[in-house]
Design a protein around this motif. Structure first.
Motif, PDB file in Angstrom:
ATOM      1  N   PHE A 211       5.798  44.941 -61.197  1.00  0.00           N
ATOM      2  CA  PHE A 211       6.057  44.522 -59.814  1.00  0.00           C
ATOM      3  C   PHE A 211       6.583  43.093 -59.755  1.00  0.00           C
ATOM      4  N   SER A 212       5.918  42.164 -60.456  1.00  0.00           N
ATOM      5  CA  SER A 212       6.323  40.760 -60.386  1.00  0.00           C
ATOM      6  C   SER A 212       7.709  40.559 -60.990  1.00  0.00           C
ATOM      7  N   GLN A 213       8.012  41.236 -62.098  1.00  0.00           N
ATOM      8  CA  GLN A 213       9.315  41.088 -62.727  1.00  0.00           C
ATOM      9  C   GLN A 213      10.429  41.649 -61.851  1.00  0.00           C
ATOM     10  N   LYS A 214      10.259  42.892 -61.419  1.00  0.00           N
ATOM     11  CA  LYS A 214      11.336  43.545 -60.662  1.00  0.00           C
ATOM     12  C   LYS A 214      11.544  42.901 -59.298  1.00  0.00           C
ATOM     13  N   SER A 215      10.460  42.501 -58.643  1.00  0.00           N
ATOM     14  CA  SER A 215      10.614  41.868 -57.335  1.00  0.00           C
ATOM     15  C   SER A 215      11.310  40.522 -57.454  1.00  0.00           C
ATOM     16  N   PHE A 216      10.981  39.765 -58.515  1.00  0.00           N
ATOM     17  CA  PHE A 216      11.654  38.482 -58.703  1.00  0.00           C
ATOM     18  C   PHE A 216      13.133  38.684 -59.013  1.00  0.00           C
ATOM     19  N   LEU A 217      13.436  39.582 -59.931  1.00  0.00           N
ATOM     20  CA  LEU A 217      14.842  39.810 -60.296  1.00  0.00           C
ATOM     21  C   LEU A 217      15.652  40.269 -59.092  1.00  0.00           C
ATOM     22  N   PHE A 218      15.075  41.157 -58.289  1.00  0.00           N
ATOM     23  CA  PHE A 218      15.794  41.596 -57.100  1.00  0.00           C
ATOM     24  C   PHE A 218      15.970  40.446 -56.112  1.00  0.00           C
ATOM     25  N   GLY A 219      14.928  39.617 -55.953  1.00  0.00           N
ATOM     26  CA  GLY A 219      15.052  38.458 -55.087  1.00  0.00           C
ATOM     27  C   GLY A 219      16.144  37.514 -55.550  1.00  0.00           C
ATOM     28  N   MET A 220      16.270  37.359 -56.863  1.00  0.00           N
ATOM     29  CA  MET A 220      17.341  36.530 -57.411  1.00  0.00           C
ATOM     30  C   MET A 220      18.710  37.134 -57.121  1.00  0.00           C
ATOM     31  N   MET A 221      18.829  38.445 -57.255  1.00  0.00           N
ATOM     32  CA  MET A 221      20.099  39.103 -56.956  1.00  0.00           C
ATOM     33  C   MET A 221      20.495  38.891 -55.500  1.00  0.00           C
ATOM     34  N   VAL A 222      19.518  38.939 -54.618  1.00  0.00           N
ATOM     35  CA  VAL A 222      19.778  38.692 -53.202  1.00  0.00           C
ATOM     36  C   VAL A 222      20.280  37.262 -52.994  1.00  0.00           C
ATOM     37  N   LEU A 223      19.595  36.288 -53.613  1.00  0.00           N
ATOM     38  CA  LEU A 223      19.999  34.891 -53.466  1.00  0.00           C
ATOM     39  C   LEU A 223      21.373  34.635 -54.077  1.00  0.00           C
ATOM     40  N   TYR A 224      21.668  35.270 -55.209  1.00  0.00           N
ATOM     41  CA  TYR A 224      22.975  35.094 -55.834  1.00  0.00           C
ATOM     42  C   TYR A 224      24.086  35.622 -54.938  1.00  0.00           C
ATOM     43  N   LEU A 225      23.873  36.790 -54.349  1.00  0.00           N
ATOM     44  CA  LEU A 225      24.902  37.339 -53.463  1.00  0.00           C
ATOM     45  C   LEU A 225      25.053  36.480 -52.215  1.00  0.00           C
ATOM     46  N   LEU A 226      23.940  35.983 -51.685  1.00  0.00           N
ATOM     47  CA  LEU A 226      23.990  35.083 -50.534  1.00  0.00           C
ATOM     48  C   LEU A 226      24.762  33.812 -50.880  1.00  0.00           C
ATOM     49  N   SER A 227      24.468  33.228 -52.053  1.00  0.00           N
ATOM     50  CA  SER A 227      25.147  31.998 -52.468  1.00  0.00           C
ATOM     51  C   SER A 227      26.616  32.245 -52.750  1.00  0.00           C
ATOM     52  N   ALA A 228      26.934  33.421 -53.320  1.00  0.00           N
ATOM     53  CA  ALA A 228      28.337  33.754 -53.556  1.00  0.00           C
ATOM     54  C   ALA A 228      29.096  33.872 -52.246  1.00  0.00           C
ATOM     55  N   GLY A 229      28.456  34.472 -51.233  1.00  0.00           N
ATOM     56  CA  GLY A 229      29.084  34.534 -49.916  1.00  0.00           C
ATOM     57  C   GLY A 229      29.307  33.160 -49.327  1.00  0.00           C
ATOM     58  N   LYS A 230      28.330  32.263 -49.505  1.00  0.00           N
ATOM     59  CA  LYS A 230      28.511  30.885 -49.041  1.00  0.00           C
ATOM     60  C   LYS A 230      29.649  30.201 -49.795  1.00  0.00           C
ATOM     61  N   GLY A 231      29.758  30.511 -51.103  1.00  0.00           N
ATOM     62  CA  GLY A 231      30.860  29.946 -51.875  1.00  0.00           C
ATOM     63  C   GLY A 231      32.204  30.368 -51.335  1.00  0.00           C
ATOM     64  N   PHE A 232      32.354  31.639 -51.006  1.00  0.00           N
ATOM     65  CA  PHE A 232      33.588  32.120 -50.403  1.00  0.00           C
ATOM     66  C   PHE A 232      33.862  31.386 -49.088  1.00  0.00           C
ATOM     67  N   GLY A 233      32.823  31.242 -48.278  1.00  0.00           N
ATOM     68  CA  GLY A 233      32.990  30.568 -47.002  1.00  0.00           C
ATOM     69  C   GLY A 233      33.393  29.113 -47.147  1.00  0.00           C
ATOM     70  N   MET A 234      32.885  28.421 -48.169  1.00  0.00           N
ATOM     71  CA  MET A 234      33.253  27.027 -48.403  1.00  0.00           C
ATOM     72  C   MET A 234      34.689  26.903 -48.914  1.00  0.00           C
ATOM     73  N   ILE A 235      35.096  27.838 -49.752  1.00  0.00           N
ATOM     74  CA  ILE A 235      36.472  27.801 -50.250  1.00  0.00           C
ATOM     75  C   ILE A 235      37.455  27.975 -49.102  1.00  0.00           C
ATOM     76  N   PHE A 236      37.190  28.949 -48.238  1.00  0.00           N
ATOM     77  CA  PHE A 236      38.072  29.240 -47.104  1.00  0.00           C
ATOM     78  C   PHE A 236      37.397  28.785 -45.814  1.00  0.00           C
ATOM     79  N   HIS A 237      36.994  27.512 -45.795  1.00  0.00           N
ATOM     80  CA  HIS A 237      36.243  27.000 -44.649  1.00  0.00           C
ATOM     81  C   HIS A 237      37.063  26.954 -43.377  1.00  0.00           C
ATOM     82  N   HIS A 238      38.381  27.006 -43.509  1.00  0.00           N
ATOM     83  CA  HIS A 238      39.252  26.976 -42.338  1.00  0.00           C
ATOM     84  C   HIS A 238      39.440  28.368 -41.732  1.00  0.00           C
ATOM     85  N   VAL A 239      38.921  29.403 -42.389  1.00  0.00           N
ATOM     86  CA  VAL A 239      39.029  30.771 -41.893  1.00  0.00           C
ATOM     87  C   VAL A 239      37.713  31.143 -41.218  1.00  0.00           C
TER      88      VAL A 239
END
Length: 413
Positions: free
Chosen positions: A119-147
Protein backbone atom coordinates in the motif's frame (compact mmCIF):
# COMPACT_ATOMS: atom_id res chain seq x y z
CA UNK A 1 21.34 -18.86 -8.44
CA UNK A 2 18.77 -21.51 -7.68
CA UNK A 3 15.18 -21.36 -8.82
CA UNK A 4 13.91 -21.55 -5.26
CA UNK A 5 15.44 -18.17 -4.53
CA UNK A 6 13.94 -16.29 -7.49
CA UNK A 7 11.04 -13.93 -7.13
CA UNK A 8 8.82 -12.82 -9.99
CA UNK A 9 5.75 -11.25 -8.44
CA UNK A 10 4.76 -8.98 -5.63
CA UNK A 11 3.36 -11.81 -3.59
CA UNK A 12 5.06 -15.12 -4.15
CA UNK A 13 8.03 -17.15 -5.30
CA UNK A 14 7.85 -18.85 -8.65
CA UNK A 15 10.10 -21.61 -9.91
CA UNK A 16 8.90 -21.60 -13.53
CA UNK A 17 11.84 -21.47 -15.94
CA UNK A 18 10.18 -18.72 -17.94
CA UNK A 19 10.10 -16.51 -14.86
CA UNK A 20 13.90 -16.46 -14.78
CA UNK A 21 13.87 -14.13 -17.77
CA UNK A 22 12.78 -11.31 -15.48
CA UNK A 23 15.61 -11.99 -13.01
CA UNK A 24 18.65 -11.24 -15.13
CA UNK A 25 19.13 -7.48 -15.52
CA UNK A 26 20.96 -5.62 -18.22
CA UNK A 27 21.74 -2.20 -16.70
CA UNK A 28 25.31 -1.23 -15.87
CA UNK A 29 26.57 0.92 -13.01
CA UNK A 30 26.34 4.31 -14.73
CA UNK A 31 22.91 3.63 -16.20
CA UNK A 32 21.71 2.45 -12.79
CA UNK A 33 23.00 5.67 -11.21
CA UNK A 34 21.13 7.64 -13.89
CA UNK A 35 17.92 5.71 -13.23
CA UNK A 36 18.25 6.32 -9.49
CA UNK A 37 18.69 10.03 -10.23
CA UNK A 38 15.57 9.99 -12.39
CA UNK A 39 13.71 8.12 -9.67
CA UNK A 40 14.78 10.16 -6.64
CA UNK A 41 15.38 13.69 -7.93
CA UNK A 42 11.97 14.67 -9.18
CA UNK A 43 9.37 17.22 -8.19
CA UNK A 44 10.77 17.45 -4.66
CA UNK A 45 13.89 19.32 -5.73
CA UNK A 46 11.78 22.26 -6.90
CA UNK A 47 10.48 22.70 -3.35
CA UNK A 48 13.94 22.69 -1.72
CA UNK A 49 14.24 26.51 -1.32
CA UNK A 50 10.94 26.61 0.58
CA UNK A 51 12.04 23.70 2.78
CA UNK A 52 15.31 25.46 3.50
CA UNK A 53 13.46 28.68 4.36
CA UNK A 54 11.46 26.89 7.05
CA UNK A 55 14.64 25.99 8.93
CA UNK A 56 17.11 28.71 8.02
CA UNK A 57 20.44 28.51 6.21
CA UNK A 58 22.51 26.69 8.83
CA UNK A 59 19.81 24.43 10.24
CA UNK A 60 18.50 23.65 6.76
CA UNK A 61 21.95 22.76 5.42
CA UNK A 62 22.63 20.51 8.40
CA UNK A 63 19.26 18.78 7.96
CA UNK A 64 19.83 18.33 4.22
CA UNK A 65 23.23 16.67 4.69
CA UNK A 66 22.13 14.53 7.64
CA UNK A 67 18.99 13.23 5.92
CA UNK A 68 20.84 12.57 2.67
CA UNK A 69 23.46 10.47 4.49
CA UNK A 70 20.71 8.68 6.41
CA UNK A 71 18.94 7.91 3.15
CA UNK A 72 22.10 6.41 1.66
CA UNK A 73 22.57 4.30 4.79
CA UNK A 74 18.99 2.97 4.78
CA UNK A 75 19.27 2.15 1.06
CA UNK A 76 22.42 0.16 1.71
CA UNK A 77 20.65 -1.64 4.55
CA UNK A 78 17.95 -2.72 2.12
CA UNK A 79 20.60 -3.85 -0.36
CA UNK A 80 22.36 -5.92 2.31
CA UNK A 81 19.08 -7.60 3.26
CA UNK A 82 18.44 -8.45 -0.37
CA UNK A 83 21.93 -9.80 -1.00
CA UNK A 84 22.57 -11.63 2.29
CA UNK A 85 19.26 -12.93 3.59
CA UNK A 86 18.79 -16.50 2.25
CA UNK A 87 15.02 -16.06 1.81
CA UNK A 88 15.43 -12.69 0.05
CA UNK A 89 18.10 -13.45 -2.54
CA UNK A 90 16.68 -12.78 -5.99
CA UNK A 91 13.76 -10.60 -4.80
CA UNK A 92 12.80 -8.26 -7.64
CA UNK A 93 10.17 -6.14 -5.86
CA UNK A 94 9.91 -4.38 -2.53
CA UNK A 95 6.99 -6.55 -1.45
CA UNK A 96 8.89 -9.71 -2.36
CA UNK A 97 11.79 -8.57 -0.19
CA UNK A 98 9.45 -8.06 2.76
CA UNK A 99 7.87 -11.46 2.23
CA UNK A 100 11.27 -13.10 2.13
CA UNK A 101 12.53 -11.31 5.24
CA UNK A 102 9.40 -12.29 7.18
CA UNK A 103 9.23 -15.81 5.78
CA UNK A 104 9.76 -17.30 9.25
CA UNK A 105 7.47 -14.85 11.01
CA UNK A 106 3.91 -15.68 12.12
CA UNK A 107 1.42 -15.59 9.26
CA UNK A 108 -0.48 -12.58 10.63
CA UNK A 109 2.74 -10.59 10.98
CA UNK A 110 3.82 -11.45 7.45
CA UNK A 111 0.43 -10.44 6.04
CA UNK A 112 0.49 -7.09 7.83
CA UNK A 113 3.98 -6.27 6.57
CA UNK A 114 3.21 -7.32 2.99
CA UNK A 115 0.01 -5.27 2.79
CA UNK A 116 1.59 -2.27 4.52
CA UNK A 117 4.55 -2.33 2.12
CA UNK A 118 2.41 -2.78 -0.97
CA UNK A 119 0.00 0.00 0.00
CA UNK A 120 2.68 2.53 1.00
CA UNK A 121 4.81 1.84 -2.09
CA UNK A 122 2.04 1.89 -4.67
CA UNK A 123 0.23 4.87 -3.18
CA UNK A 124 3.44 6.90 -3.10
CA UNK A 125 4.43 5.98 -6.65
CA UNK A 126 0.98 6.85 -7.93
CA UNK A 127 1.07 10.13 -6.01
CA UNK A 128 4.39 10.91 -7.67
CA UNK A 129 2.95 10.14 -11.10
CA UNK A 130 0.13 12.57 -10.39
CA UNK A 131 2.58 15.30 -9.31
CA UNK A 132 4.81 14.68 -12.34
CA UNK A 133 1.89 15.04 -14.74
CA UNK A 134 0.71 18.16 -12.91
CA UNK A 135 4.22 19.66 -13.08
CA UNK A 136 4.56 18.72 -16.74
CA UNK A 137 1.30 20.54 -17.45
CA UNK A 138 2.63 23.58 -15.60
CA UNK A 139 5.79 23.33 -17.68
CA UNK A 140 3.77 23.46 -20.88
CA UNK A 141 1.85 26.44 -19.54
CA UNK A 142 5.06 28.31 -18.68
CA UNK A 143 6.57 27.66 -22.09
CA UNK A 144 3.46 28.96 -23.86
CA UNK A 145 2.51 31.50 -21.20
CA UNK A 146 1.13 33.84 -23.85
CA UNK A 147 -1.46 31.22 -24.90
CA UNK A 148 -4.65 31.12 -22.85
CA UNK A 149 -5.13 27.41 -22.21
CA UNK A 150 -6.24 25.96 -18.87
CA UNK A 151 -3.96 23.64 -16.89
CA UNK A 152 -6.06 20.46 -17.41
CA UNK A 153 -5.62 20.85 -21.17
CA UNK A 154 -1.87 21.34 -20.81
CA UNK A 155 -1.76 18.11 -18.81
CA UNK A 156 -3.61 16.34 -21.63
CA UNK A 157 -0.95 17.53 -24.10
CA UNK A 158 1.76 16.28 -21.73
CA UNK A 159 0.02 12.89 -21.47
CA UNK A 160 -0.18 12.53 -25.25
CA UNK A 161 3.51 13.41 -25.54
CA UNK A 162 4.42 10.83 -22.92
CA UNK A 163 2.18 7.98 -24.07
CA UNK A 164 4.31 6.55 -26.95
CA UNK A 165 7.34 6.27 -24.68
CA UNK A 166 5.42 4.82 -21.73
CA UNK A 167 3.60 2.31 -23.94
CA UNK A 168 6.89 0.97 -25.32
CA UNK A 169 8.92 0.95 -22.07
CA UNK A 170 8.51 -2.27 -20.07
CA UNK A 171 11.93 -2.14 -18.36
CA UNK A 172 13.61 0.65 -16.39
CA UNK A 173 16.37 0.80 -18.99
CA UNK A 174 14.19 0.57 -22.09
CA UNK A 175 14.96 4.16 -23.16
CA UNK A 176 18.57 4.63 -22.07
CA UNK A 177 18.97 7.91 -23.95
CA UNK A 178 16.06 9.39 -21.99
CA UNK A 179 17.85 8.63 -18.73
CA UNK A 180 20.74 10.91 -19.68
CA UNK A 181 18.43 13.50 -21.20
CA UNK A 182 16.66 13.50 -17.85
CA UNK A 183 19.91 14.22 -15.98
CA UNK A 184 20.65 17.16 -18.30
CA UNK A 185 17.10 18.52 -18.04
CA UNK A 186 17.25 18.21 -14.25
CA UNK A 187 20.38 20.32 -14.17
CA UNK A 188 18.75 22.89 -16.45
CA UNK A 189 15.66 23.05 -14.25
CA UNK A 190 17.83 24.06 -11.28
CA UNK A 191 20.68 25.98 -12.91
CA UNK A 192 18.71 28.25 -15.27
CA UNK A 193 16.79 30.01 -12.46
CA UNK A 194 19.94 30.28 -10.34
CA UNK A 195 21.95 31.74 -13.23
CA UNK A 196 19.19 34.26 -13.88
CA UNK A 197 19.19 35.33 -10.24
CA UNK A 198 22.99 35.59 -10.21
CA UNK A 199 23.13 37.69 -13.38
CA UNK A 200 20.07 39.91 -12.89
CA UNK A 201 19.64 40.06 -9.15
CA UNK A 202 16.45 39.40 -7.24
CA UNK A 203 15.34 42.94 -6.41
CA UNK A 204 12.32 42.73 -8.71
CA UNK A 205 11.56 39.10 -7.82
CA UNK A 206 12.15 38.72 -4.09
CA UNK A 207 9.08 39.36 -1.96
CA UNK A 208 9.44 42.62 0.04
CA UNK A 209 10.71 41.88 3.53
CA UNK A 210 12.17 38.53 2.52
CA UNK A 211 15.63 37.87 3.93
CA UNK A 212 18.07 35.08 4.74
CA UNK A 213 18.22 33.72 8.29
CA UNK A 214 20.92 31.50 9.77
CA UNK A 215 18.31 29.74 11.90
CA UNK A 216 14.64 30.60 11.57
CA UNK A 217 12.08 30.63 14.35
CA UNK A 218 11.54 26.88 14.41
CA UNK A 219 7.87 26.23 14.96
CA UNK A 220 6.56 22.64 14.91
CA UNK A 221 4.68 23.36 11.68
CA UNK A 222 7.80 24.65 9.93
CA UNK A 223 9.93 21.75 11.12
CA UNK A 224 7.41 19.13 10.01
CA UNK A 225 6.83 20.85 6.67
CA UNK A 226 10.55 21.06 5.97
CA UNK A 227 11.28 17.49 7.02
CA UNK A 228 8.39 16.13 4.96
CA UNK A 229 9.77 17.93 1.90
CA UNK A 230 13.25 16.54 2.53
CA UNK A 231 11.82 13.05 3.02
CA UNK A 232 9.78 13.36 -0.15
CA UNK A 233 12.67 14.65 -2.23
CA UNK A 234 15.49 12.36 -1.09
CA UNK A 235 14.12 8.90 -0.51
CA UNK A 236 14.79 6.06 -2.94
CA UNK A 237 13.56 2.98 -1.11
CA UNK A 238 10.22 2.80 -2.94
CA UNK A 239 11.86 1.56 -6.14
CA UNK A 240 15.28 0.39 -5.00
CA UNK A 241 14.53 -3.33 -5.31
CA UNK A 242 13.08 -2.89 -8.80
CA UNK A 243 16.21 -0.97 -9.80
CA UNK A 244 18.50 -3.64 -8.34
CA UNK A 245 16.57 -6.31 -10.27
CA UNK A 246 17.43 -4.56 -13.56
CA UNK A 247 21.20 -4.53 -12.89
CA UNK A 248 23.68 -6.83 -14.60
CA UNK A 249 25.49 -7.25 -11.30
CA UNK A 250 23.49 -6.29 -8.17
CA UNK A 251 26.74 -6.45 -6.18
CA UNK A 252 27.71 -3.13 -7.77
CA UNK A 253 24.77 -1.15 -6.38
CA UNK A 254 26.91 0.57 -3.69
CA UNK A 255 29.18 1.86 -6.46
CA UNK A 256 26.24 3.18 -8.46
CA UNK A 257 24.43 4.59 -5.43
CA UNK A 258 27.08 5.83 -3.01
CA UNK A 259 29.83 6.32 -5.58
CA UNK A 260 27.99 8.14 -8.38
CA UNK A 261 24.46 9.09 -7.44
CA UNK A 262 24.84 10.33 -3.84
CA UNK A 263 27.47 13.01 -4.65
CA UNK A 264 25.36 14.18 -7.60
CA UNK A 265 22.29 14.30 -5.37
CA UNK A 266 24.15 16.31 -2.72
CA UNK A 267 25.34 18.87 -5.29
CA UNK A 268 21.93 19.30 -6.94
CA UNK A 269 19.96 19.51 -3.69
CA UNK A 270 22.49 21.93 -2.22
CA UNK A 271 22.29 24.15 -5.29
CA UNK A 272 18.50 24.09 -5.35
CA UNK A 273 18.02 24.46 -1.59
CA UNK A 274 20.88 26.64 -0.40
CA UNK A 275 21.35 28.85 -3.47
CA UNK A 276 17.61 29.10 -4.09
CA UNK A 277 17.02 30.21 -0.52
CA UNK A 278 19.98 32.59 -0.61
CA UNK A 279 18.56 34.42 -3.60
CA UNK A 280 14.84 34.31 -2.74
CA UNK A 281 14.86 34.65 1.05
CA UNK A 282 12.57 33.25 3.71
CA UNK A 283 9.32 34.15 1.91
CA UNK A 284 9.98 31.89 -1.05
CA UNK A 285 7.19 29.47 -1.90
CA UNK A 286 6.08 26.98 -4.53
CA UNK A 287 8.41 25.67 -7.24
CA UNK A 288 11.68 27.56 -7.62
CA UNK A 289 11.23 28.27 -11.34
CA UNK A 290 7.83 29.87 -10.73
CA UNK A 291 9.64 32.93 -9.36
CA UNK A 292 11.18 33.77 -12.73
CA UNK A 293 9.62 36.65 -14.73
CA UNK A 294 7.93 35.93 -18.06
CA UNK A 295 10.52 35.59 -20.79
CA UNK A 296 13.11 33.28 -22.34
CA UNK A 297 14.61 32.21 -18.99
CA UNK A 298 11.24 31.07 -17.69
CA UNK A 299 10.51 29.23 -20.94
CA UNK A 300 13.92 27.49 -20.95
CA UNK A 301 13.59 26.43 -17.32
CA UNK A 302 10.01 25.29 -17.96
CA UNK A 303 11.13 23.26 -20.97
CA UNK A 304 13.72 21.48 -18.84
CA UNK A 305 11.12 20.88 -16.14
CA UNK A 306 8.67 19.47 -18.70
CA UNK A 307 11.23 16.97 -20.00
CA UNK A 308 12.40 16.06 -16.50
CA UNK A 309 8.88 15.46 -15.19
CA UNK A 310 7.79 13.38 -18.17
CA UNK A 311 10.83 11.11 -17.92
CA UNK A 312 10.42 10.84 -14.14
CA UNK A 313 6.80 9.80 -14.71
CA UNK A 314 8.04 7.20 -17.19
CA UNK A 315 10.41 5.68 -14.61
CA UNK A 316 7.73 5.47 -11.90
CA UNK A 317 5.12 4.31 -14.39
CA UNK A 318 7.16 1.27 -15.42
CA UNK A 319 7.13 -0.08 -11.85
CA UNK A 320 3.45 0.67 -11.22
CA UNK A 321 2.24 -0.67 -14.56
CA UNK A 322 4.35 -3.83 -14.26
CA UNK A 323 2.81 -4.48 -10.86
CA UNK A 324 -0.70 -4.05 -12.26
CA UNK A 325 0.15 -6.22 -15.26
CA UNK A 326 1.28 -9.05 -12.96
CA UNK A 327 -1.90 -8.73 -10.94
CA UNK A 328 -4.36 -8.81 -13.85
CA UNK A 329 -2.59 -11.06 -16.37
CA UNK A 330 0.47 -12.67 -14.78
CA UNK A 331 0.99 -15.32 -17.46
CA UNK A 332 1.59 -12.62 -20.08
CA UNK A 333 3.23 -10.06 -17.80
CA UNK A 334 6.92 -10.75 -18.52
CA UNK A 335 8.70 -7.76 -20.00
CA UNK A 336 10.33 -10.05 -22.57
CA UNK A 337 6.95 -11.42 -23.73
CA UNK A 338 6.29 -10.19 -27.28
CA UNK A 339 2.93 -11.89 -27.79
CA UNK A 340 0.13 -9.54 -28.96
CA UNK A 341 -1.96 -10.11 -25.83
CA UNK A 342 0.94 -9.13 -23.58
CA UNK A 343 1.45 -5.85 -25.43
CA UNK A 344 -2.26 -5.08 -25.71
CA UNK A 345 -2.77 -5.44 -21.96
CA UNK A 346 0.36 -3.40 -21.26
CA UNK A 347 -0.73 -0.53 -23.54
CA UNK A 348 -4.19 -0.53 -21.98
CA UNK A 349 -2.71 -0.35 -18.46
CA UNK A 350 -0.41 2.52 -19.45
CA UNK A 351 -3.30 4.46 -21.00
CA UNK A 352 -5.54 3.81 -17.99
CA UNK A 353 -2.86 5.01 -15.54
CA UNK A 354 -2.30 8.18 -17.57
CA UNK A 355 -6.04 8.87 -17.52
CA UNK A 356 -6.25 8.18 -13.78
CA UNK A 357 -3.21 10.37 -13.12
CA UNK A 358 -4.73 13.20 -15.13
CA UNK A 359 -8.01 12.95 -13.25
CA UNK A 360 -6.25 12.87 -9.87
CA UNK A 361 -3.97 15.78 -10.82
CA UNK A 362 -7.04 17.94 -11.30
CA UNK A 363 -7.92 17.30 -7.65
CA UNK A 364 -4.52 18.50 -6.34
CA UNK A 365 -4.95 22.12 -5.18
CA UNK A 366 -1.34 23.15 -4.52
CA UNK A 367 2.05 21.67 -5.39
CA UNK A 368 3.61 22.39 -1.99
CA UNK A 369 0.69 20.92 -0.06
CA UNK A 370 0.84 17.72 -2.12
CA UNK A 371 4.59 17.40 -1.50
CA UNK A 372 4.11 17.87 2.24
CA UNK A 373 1.29 15.33 2.34
CA UNK A 374 3.22 12.60 0.55
CA UNK A 375 6.37 13.35 2.51
CA UNK A 376 4.60 13.17 5.87
CA UNK A 377 2.32 10.18 5.25
CA UNK A 378 3.61 7.08 3.46
CA UNK A 379 7.25 8.14 2.97
CA UNK A 380 8.48 7.59 6.57
CA UNK A 381 6.72 4.21 6.69
CA UNK A 382 8.04 2.80 3.44
CA UNK A 383 11.46 4.43 3.36
CA UNK A 384 12.52 4.33 7.02
CA UNK A 385 10.34 2.12 9.20
CA UNK A 386 9.98 -0.93 6.94
CA UNK A 387 13.67 -1.12 5.86
CA UNK A 388 14.80 -0.96 9.48
CA UNK A 389 12.28 -3.63 10.46
CA UNK A 390 13.67 -5.82 7.69
CA UNK A 391 17.18 -5.47 9.06
CA UNK A 392 16.14 -5.91 12.68
CA UNK A 393 13.90 -8.90 11.97
CA UNK A 394 14.78 -11.47 14.67
CA UNK A 395 15.56 -15.09 13.91
CA UNK A 396 17.27 -16.54 10.86
CA UNK A 397 17.10 -13.30 8.87
CA UNK A 398 19.08 -11.37 11.47
CA UNK A 399 21.59 -14.21 11.87
CA UNK A 400 22.18 -14.29 8.13
CA UNK A 401 22.89 -10.56 8.08
CA UNK A 402 25.30 -10.57 10.99
CA UNK A 403 27.02 -13.88 10.45
CA UNK A 404 30.00 -14.74 8.30
CA UNK A 405 31.23 -12.02 5.99
CA UNK A 406 30.03 -12.18 2.41
CA UNK A 407 31.23 -10.46 -0.77
CA UNK A 408 28.46 -7.93 -0.27
CA UNK A 409 29.77 -7.04 3.18
CA UNK A 410 33.25 -6.42 1.79
CA UNK A 411 31.89 -3.72 -0.50
CA UNK A 412 30.21 -1.85 2.34
CA UNK A 413 33.12 -2.26 4.75
Amino acid sequence: MSKTATWDSDDAMDSDDSDLKELYGHNGVLLTAGIIAADVIGAGILAMPAAMANLGLYAGTAALIALLLANVHVSMVMWRVRMNCPTCVGATTYTALVQGAFAKAPAWQQEIMIHLTSFSQKSFLFGMMVLYLLSAGKGFGMIFHHVHVCLPNWMIYAAFLLFPFAASARHLGSWQSLVWINVVSLMGTVLIPLCFYALNGTEKIRVPGSHVEAVSELSPRQILSSLSTFFFGMTSQFMLLEIIAEMKDPMELPKAYAGYFAPFQLVMFSLAGIAGYWYMGNKVGGMMNENLPFGPSLQAAAGCMLVHMLISYLIKGVVVCKSIHRAVDKRYAHGSDTRPRSWMVWVFIVAFMLLLSWFSANLVPFFGAAVDFLGASVTPISCWLIPLLLYMRPGRTRVALTGAASPADSIIA
